[in-house]
Write a protein that holds these residues in place. Structure first.
Motif, PDB file in Angstrom:
ATOM      1  N   ARG A 153     -15.230  -9.032 -13.966  1.00 38.14           N
ATOM      2  CA  ARG A 153     -13.864  -8.806 -13.499  1.00 38.14           C
ATOM      3  C   ARG A 153     -12.909  -8.902 -14.664  1.00 38.14           C
ATOM      4  N   ARG A 154     -11.884  -8.086 -14.619  1.00 35.79           N
ATOM      5  CA  ARG A 154     -10.861  -8.184 -15.663  1.00 35.79           C
ATOM      6  C   ARG A 154      -9.500  -7.949 -15.012  1.00 35.79           C
ATOM      7  N   LYS A 155      -8.457  -8.201 -15.797  1.00 35.93           N
ATOM      8  CA  LYS A 155      -7.111  -7.995 -15.273  1.00 35.93           C
ATOM      9  C   LYS A 155      -6.846  -6.505 -15.094  1.00 35.93           C
ATOM     10  N   LEU A 156      -6.133  -6.159 -14.048  1.00 40.83           N
ATOM     11  CA  LEU A 156      -5.684  -4.788 -13.853  1.00 40.83           C
ATOM     12  C   LEU A 156      -4.849  -4.405 -15.069  1.00 40.83           C
ATOM     13  N   SER A 157      -5.152  -3.234 -15.632  1.00 42.84           N
ATOM     14  CA  SER A 157      -4.504  -2.904 -16.900  1.00 42.84           C
ATOM     15  C   SER A 157      -3.665  -1.630 -16.810  1.00 42.84           C
ATOM     16  N   LYS A 158      -2.459  -1.745 -17.320  1.00 41.23           N
ATOM     17  CA  LYS A 158      -1.523  -0.629 -17.368  1.00 41.23           C
ATOM     18  C   LYS A 158      -2.144   0.557 -18.110  1.00 41.23           C
ATOM     19  N   ARG A 159      -2.883   0.237 -19.169  1.00 46.25           N
ATOM     20  CA  ARG A 159      -3.438   1.297 -20.015  1.00 46.25           C
ATOM     21  C   ARG A 159      -4.714   1.895 -19.430  1.00 46.25           C
ATOM     22  N   LYS A 160      -5.595   1.030 -18.932  1.00 43.75           N
ATOM     23  CA  LYS A 160      -6.913   1.511 -18.496  1.00 43.75           C
ATOM     24  C   LYS A 160      -6.926   2.075 -17.080  1.00 43.75           C
ATOM     25  N   ASP A 161      -6.066   1.554 -16.205  1.00 40.94           N
ATOM     26  CA  ASP A 161      -6.161   1.922 -14.797  1.00 40.94           C
ATOM     27  C   ASP A 161      -4.946   2.741 -14.378  1.00 40.94           C
ATOM     28  N   ALA A 162      -5.186   4.057 -14.172  1.00 40.84           N
ATOM     29  CA  ALA A 162      -4.067   4.933 -13.816  1.00 40.84           C
ATOM     30  C   ALA A 162      -3.360   4.423 -12.556  1.00 40.84           C
ATOM     31  N   TYR A 163      -4.141   3.857 -11.649  1.00 41.51           N
ATOM     32  CA  TYR A 163      -3.559   3.422 -10.372  1.00 41.51           C
ATOM     33  C   TYR A 163      -2.788   2.112 -10.483  1.00 41.51           C
ATOM     34  N   ALA A 164      -2.630   1.607 -11.719  1.00 41.07           N
ATOM     35  CA  ALA A 164      -1.798   0.420 -11.903  1.00 41.07           C
ATOM     36  C   ALA A 164      -0.319   0.810 -11.942  1.00 41.07           C
ATOM     37  N   ALA A 165      -0.036   2.101 -12.115  1.00 36.20           N
ATOM     38  CA  ALA A 165       1.369   2.547 -12.137  1.00 36.20           C
ATOM     39  C   ALA A 165       1.800   2.898 -10.716  1.00 36.20           C
ATOM     40  N   ILE A 166       3.010   2.523 -10.363  1.00 35.55           N
ATOM     41  CA  ILE A 166       3.490   2.777  -9.005  1.00 35.55           C
ATOM     42  C   ILE A 166       3.635   4.270  -8.759  1.00 35.55           C
ATOM     43  N   SER A 167       3.992   5.002  -9.827  1.00 32.47           N
ATOM     44  CA  SER A 167       4.202   6.442  -9.685  1.00 32.47           C
ATOM     45  C   SER A 167       2.913   7.150  -9.231  1.00 32.47           C
ATOM     46  N   TYR A 168       1.768   6.555  -9.539  1.00 31.24           N
ATOM     47  CA  TYR A 168       0.484   7.141  -9.159  1.00 31.24           C
ATOM     48  C   TYR A 168       0.444   7.431  -7.646  1.00 31.24           C
ATOM     49  N   TYR A 169       0.904   6.487  -6.855  1.00 27.94           N
ATOM     50  CA  TYR A 169       0.836   6.603  -5.394  1.00 27.94           C
ATOM     51  C   TYR A 169       1.842   7.621  -4.880  1.00 27.94           C
ATOM     52  N   HIS A 170       2.985   7.626  -5.524  1.00 30.21           N
ATOM     53  CA  HIS A 170       4.028   8.560  -5.116  1.00 30.21           C
ATOM     54  C   HIS A 170       3.593   9.984  -5.397  1.00 30.21           C
ATOM     55  N   GLU A 171       3.002  10.187  -6.562  1.00 26.13           N
ATOM     56  CA  GLU A 171       2.566  11.541  -6.936  1.00 26.13           C
ATOM     57  C   GLU A 171       1.466  12.053  -6.007  1.00 26.13           C
ATOM     58  N   LEU A 172       0.558  11.184  -5.611  1.00 32.81           N
ATOM     59  CA  LEU A 172      -0.517  11.604  -4.708  1.00 32.81           C
ATOM     60  C   LEU A 172      -0.043  11.759  -3.266  1.00 32.81           C
ATOM     61  N   GLY A 173       1.113  11.178  -2.985  1.00 33.47           N
ATOM     62  CA  GLY A 173       1.591  11.226  -1.612  1.00 33.47           C
ATOM     63  C   GLY A 173       0.895  10.192  -0.741  1.00 33.47           C
ATOM     64  N   ILE A 174       0.704   9.011  -1.289  1.00 33.49           N
ATOM     65  CA  ILE A 174       0.191   7.905  -0.469  1.00 33.49           C
ATOM     66  C   ILE A 174       1.415   7.172   0.063  1.00 33.49           C
ATOM     67  N   PRO A 175       1.575   7.104   1.372  1.00 32.51           N
ATOM     68  CA  PRO A 175       2.798   6.504   1.908  1.00 32.51           C
ATOM     69  C   PRO A 175       3.024   5.094   1.351  1.00 32.51           C
ATOM     70  N   ASN A 176       4.285   4.782   1.066  1.00 33.83           N
ATOM     71  CA  ASN A 176       4.518   3.464   0.455  1.00 33.83           C
ATOM     72  C   ASN A 176       4.188   2.327   1.421  1.00 33.83           C
ATOM     73  N   GLU A 177       4.247   2.604   2.721  1.00 31.97           N
ATOM     74  CA  GLU A 177       3.863   1.558   3.688  1.00 31.97           C
ATOM     75  C   GLU A 177       2.398   1.163   3.478  1.00 31.97           C
ATOM     76  N   VAL A 178       1.605   2.149   3.051  1.00 34.60           N
ATOM     77  CA  VAL A 178       0.176   1.895   2.831  1.00 34.60           C
ATOM     78  C   VAL A 178      -0.010   0.927   1.665  1.00 34.60           C
ATOM     79  N   VAL A 179       0.717   1.191   0.574  1.00 35.95           N
ATOM     80  CA  VAL A 179       0.591   0.299  -0.586  1.00 35.95           C
ATOM     81  C   VAL A 179       1.070  -1.100  -0.183  1.00 35.95           C
ATOM     82  N   GLN A 180       2.116  -1.133   0.629  1.00 38.54           N
ATOM     83  CA  GLN A 180       2.594  -2.446   1.098  1.00 38.54           C
ATOM     84  C   GLN A 180       1.537  -3.146   1.948  1.00 38.54           C
ATOM     85  N   LEU A 181       0.944  -2.390   2.870  1.00 39.73           N
ATOM     86  CA  LEU A 181      -0.095  -2.991   3.719  1.00 39.73           C
ATOM     87  C   LEU A 181      -1.227  -3.503   2.843  1.00 39.73           C
ATOM     88  N   TYR A 182      -1.594  -2.683   1.873  1.00 40.62           N
ATOM     89  CA  TYR A 182      -2.698  -3.092   1.006  1.00 40.62           C
ATOM     90  C   TYR A 182      -2.333  -4.357   0.204  1.00 40.62           C
TER      91      TYR A 182
END
Ligand code: GLU
Length: 551
Positions: A291-320
């Motif tokens: 296990r390692r820390k979630l990384s801004k550089r290594k993990d594209a999905y660490a950026a909030i914009s990732y979810y917005h661009e894919l069209g993942i509803p923000n309620e989903v990220v909140q639920l998660y």
């Protein structure tokens, strides 16, 4: 000469005293138990999942208690500033659906009575408090250069002493007021340091809402509180702000735990009440077997914009995020699958102290579930908003064919167990392009016919279907009955059971027949309910598609 003279010399233009600010920012008019929390980013780029996690929980606890969640921009380190930093942070938070009650809401935009909320605009306030500390002999100017500090450190290393500017090593702490004033008048460069009254042999205890009881040696370092540019350091500025803005809860990453002794000393020295602290462990990811820390550089999905661009509803990220924040949330959500997170009360005591594990697949599953429960109109308007930003072609099509799009989105939706096929809005186009003639014409149209059926046989099936069995007005049951009749007339088994029992007796089964029809009209072997697809296409478009198939 006394400390007041020194204070006046350093800050000749500060004519207010601290009581002025204490009156200007009075106690908030809130009910007992209401939380005032904040997100206090430095404008150094985008919001990372770890900071969003903290901001989300801070806003959630304020919401749960009818309190206030505000945004403060901590930009006293001017060198770290990036262009559009504030704009990007606010955009990410807003896209994510965090409601900002107060504070910064855009570049040069803020709301609320406790501002300004950008630290670089609060210089006078900080200086007023520093002036007061100097006058009380609790802070002093320090003229040490980088070389001086280096020399002190080397000496400490050699003698195996605690490293830092403190006690007898704190040279400038022991200068006389006259000398301090003379050197300032001579134009020497200086910073202001806290005159620490701490002692590392004494322990300080504090109860963290997440980590529980914490204990450290007291701070004994004379930390810098004002830099040579006249701006305060983060440590000092945040103490003043959390006090004047009446912050009751500080929710932030646990990289700040080691600063707690300094923060506690600052609050005590300034005579402020300490807020409650909730320090979050970093979000972790599984990387192979470790296990390692979630990384801004290594993990594209660490950026909030990732979810917005894919069209993942923000309620989903909140639920998660709530599932990884509170261990009891998942059970709650399972018994309230359509429930709003607003009805779940967040509890600091149930936050993991070892760092929550981030699992993108789990988030996508929540998304499939969430999207499946949206009403067709809601889903359509979200798709419209998303495509307007990220896919203009699709936006134009779904605007032009609004009714057909809504009808398609509604297939197998208003059921007890709705179809769960989309984890994001961007997947809808990938799943439904064949419903739009423009995209259908443009595509390669690779018809995926069942392997036991030739093109000629497929033409035979589709011609017979249109000639004898197709009727736009048929109900789903009538349509299915006719599919059986069509199968029978061509010697295809009308049910899978008889086909499997006696495969040699038949050319194939009713599944092949419906697949041929599906493939001719959509090119694909899997689609949502075929009856509904045909109903949306209608006879005219179906006829055109048969011509295309025969080409
Ligand atoms: N400005 C600090 C940061 O960017 C905030 C720390 C705090 O919340 O006190 O991390």
């Amino acid at each position: 000469m006394n400390n007041q003279d020194l204070a006046n010399l350093i800050f000749p233009n500060i004519d207010k005293d601290i009581s002025y600010y204490e009156k200007l920012y009075p106690e908030r008019d809130l009910k007992e138990g209401s939380v005032v929390s904040r997100f206090a980013p430095s404008p150094t780029g985008f919001v990372h999942m770890g900071s969003l996690f903290a901001a989300f929980l801070a806003s959630k606890v304020a919401k749960d208690t009818n309190g206030i969640f505000y945004i403060r921009i901590e930009d006293t380190d001017q060198q770290r500033k990036v262009e559009n930093g504030i704009e990007n942070i606010i955009r990410d938070l807003t896209n994510f659906g965090i409601d900002i009650d107060e504070g910064v809401i855009g570049e040069n935009k803020e709301t609320g009575n406790y501002g300004p909320y950008v630290q670089s605009q609060r210089k006078e306030i900080y200086q007023c408090y520093v002036k007061d500390l100097i006058a009380k002999g609790l802070a002093y100017p320090c003229f040490c250069s980088a070389e001086d500090l280096d020399e002190i450190r080397q000496m400490q290393e050699v003698n195996k002493e605690e490293i830092g500017y403190y006690g007898s090593f704190a040279k400038c702490r022991h200068l006389s007021i006259e000398e301090q004033m003379r050197r300032i008048q001579n134009g020497e460069k200086y910073v202001i340091r806290l005159k620490s009254r701490g002692d590392i042999t004494r322990r300080v205890k504090i109860k963290d809402l997440i980590k529980g009881e914490l204990e450290f040696p007291e701070n004994n370092l004379d930390i810098v509180i004002v830099k040579s540019d006249g701006l305060p350091t983060y440590h000092f500025a945040h103490a003043i702000d959390d006090h004047l803005m009446h912050t009751t809860h500080v929710v932030r990453g646990d990289e700040w735990v080691s600063s707690l002794p300094v923060h506690i000393e600052l609050f005590n020295t300034l005579g402020f009440k300490l807020p409650k602290y909730a320090h979050l462990s970093p979000i972790m990811v599984q990387d192979g077997s470790s296990r390692r820390k979630l990384s801004k550089r290594k993990d594209a999905y660490a950026a909030i914009s990732y979810y917005h661009e894919l069209g993942i509803p923000n309620e989903v990220v909140q639920l998660y995020l709530m599932t990884i924040a509170n261990s009891n949330f998942e059970a709650w959500y399972q018994s309230n699958p359509k429930g709003s997170i607003d009805n779940f009360k967040f509890d600091f005591k149930k936050v993991s102290t070892s760092g929550s594990l981030f699992d993108l697949d789990k988030l996508l599953n929540i998304s499939k579930n969430y999207i499946s429960y949206l009403s067709k109109e809601d889903l359509y308007s979200r798709l419209l908003a998303w495509s307007k930003e990220y896919d203009e072609e699709f936006y134009d099509l779904i605007t032009k064919y609004k009714d057909a799009t809504i009808a398609y989105l509604n297939i197998e939706r208003e059921k007890k167990k709705p179809r769960k096929d989309y984890a994001s809005l961007s997947e809808i186009k990938t799943g439904s392009w064949y419903m739009y003639d423009e995209l259908f014409m443009k595509s390669d149209r690779v018809y995926e016919l069942p392997s036991n059926i030739s093109r000629e046989e497929a033409i035979n099936i589709i011609d017979l279907y249109m000639d004898k069995y197709y009727d736009y007005n048929d109900s789903q049951e009538e349509w299915f009955e006719k599919m059986k009749q069509l199968s029978e007339s061509l010697n295809y088994a009308t049910d899978m059971h008889s086909f499997k029992e006696n495969p040699d007796k038949y050319k194939g089964s009713i599944a092949d027949i419906s697949n041929v029809i599906r493939v001719v009209f959509t090119t694909k072997t899997t689609t949502p309910n075929l009856y509904d697809i045909l109903k949306i296409l209608g006879s005219e478009r179906m006829a055109k598609r048969i011509d295309l198939f025969k080409e």
